[in-house]
Design an enzyme around this catalytic site. Structure first.
Site, mmCIF file in Angstrom:
data_model
loop_
_atom_site.group_PDB
_atom_site.id
_atom_site.type_symbol
_atom_site.label_atom_id
_atom_site.label_comp_id
_atom_site.label_asym_id
_atom_site.label_seq_id
_atom_site.Cartn_x
_atom_site.Cartn_y
_atom_site.Cartn_z
ATOM 1 N N GLY A 12 0.828 -1.201 0.000
ATOM 2 C CA GLY A 12 0.000 0.000 0.000
ATOM 3 C C GLY A 12 0.858 1.244 0.000
ATOM 4 N N GLN A 22 2.957 10.095 1.211
ATOM 5 C CA GLN A 22 4.253 9.428 1.351
ATOM 6 C C GLN A 22 5.201 9.769 0.207
ATOM 7 O OE1 GLN A 22 2.323 5.351 2.073
ATOM 8 N NE2 GLN A 22 4.252 5.191 3.173
ATOM 9 N N CYS A 44 5.509 -0.180 7.270
ATOM 10 C CA CYS A 44 5.208 0.962 6.395
ATOM 11 C C CYS A 44 6.434 1.273 5.556
ATOM 12 C CB CYS A 44 4.837 2.166 7.271
ATOM 13 S SG CYS A 44 4.477 3.650 6.338
ATOM 14 N N LEU A 45 6.207 1.593 4.296
ATOM 15 C CA LEU A 45 7.332 1.922 3.413
ATOM 16 C C LEU A 45 8.068 3.172 3.883
ATOM 17 C CD1 LEU A 45 5.839 1.185 -0.137
ATOM 18 C CD2 LEU A 45 7.485 -0.182 1.166
ATOM 19 N N HIS A 65 -4.718 1.848 7.307
ATOM 20 C CA HIS A 65 -3.349 2.360 7.438
ATOM 21 C C HIS A 65 -3.086 3.467 6.408
ATOM 22 C CE1 HIS A 65 1.179 1.574 7.910
ATOM 23 N NE2 HIS A 65 1.110 2.316 6.824
ATOM 24 N N GLU A 66 -3.530 3.226 5.164
ATOM 25 C CA GLU A 66 -3.277 4.219 4.102
ATOM 26 C C GLU A 66 -4.131 5.471 4.292
ATOM 27 O OE1 GLU A 66 -0.682 3.707 2.565
ATOM 28 O OE2 GLU A 66 -0.525 1.566 2.976
ATOM 29 N N HIS A 71 -2.550 7.861 6.566
ATOM 30 C CA HIS A 71 -1.517 8.707 5.945
ATOM 31 C C HIS A 71 -2.130 9.992 5.376
ATOM 32 C CE1 HIS A 71 2.207 6.433 6.166
ATOM 33 N NE2 HIS A 71 1.646 5.344 5.658
#
Ligand code: NI
Length: 166
Positions: free
Chosen positions: A46, A51, A91-92, A133-134, A137
């Site tokens: 994701g 981000q 997370c990235l 989660h996304e 962000h």
């Protein structure tokens, strides 16, 4: 398509709130393509526009093993939720860190797709967790924010050390 740079925690820009997308035009479609490519190449399941330093309400998700089930959501909104589930998240933007986070087990989401068409989706399991989660962000929230202050401090120190090395 192009790969985009992913902001790394504790970059303050990850805590900014994204604005709604007025119109899904070719610029937004291009952004979705680039975000998808960036997510697949990372690799991740994701990615949210903030981000990659774009403050617009867009997320891409693909939890499939075969990486062929891309879900792009513009202006996603959770309209219903049920239950609770604790899952180990990563997370990235926080590479190498994993920690349990408590979220809704099931959600109902409303969003627009890549063509600007409105749709609704019921999600549970990993897909539900990933979408929540996304969406976080988009509101300037990183999963680390749910952890204790002590853990947050440890992660910040670790990330700063990693950033100096690379
Ligand atoms: Ni993330």
């Amino acid at each position: 398509m192009a790969l985009l740079d992913i902001l790394i925690y504790p970059d303050q820009r990850l805590h900014a709130k994204a604005k709604p997308v007025d119109q899904v035009d070719s610029r937004i479609q291009q952004l979705i393509d680039n975000m998808s490519e960036t997510m697949y190449s990372a690799p991740g399941i994701g990615l949210a526009a903030p981000q990659v330093n774009v403050l617009e309400r867009i997320i891409v998700v693909d939890i499939s093993e075969s990486k062929d089930s891309l879900l792009a959501m513009v202006n996603p909104e959770i309209i219903d939720s049920e239950g609770q589930a604790e899952t180990e998240e990563g997370c990235l933007s926080v590479p190498g860190i994993y920690a349990p986070v408590n979220r809704y087990e099931k959600i109902q989401v409303r969003a627009q797709d890549k063509k600007g068409e409105s749709f609704e989706l019921e999600a549970e399991g990993l897909l539900s967790i990933c979408i929540q989660h996304e969406i976080d962000h988009l509101d300037g929230k990183v999963f680390v924010d749910y952890l204790s202050r002590l853990k947050q401090e440890r992660i910040r120190k670790k990330m700063k050390k990693t950033l100096r090395i690379t």
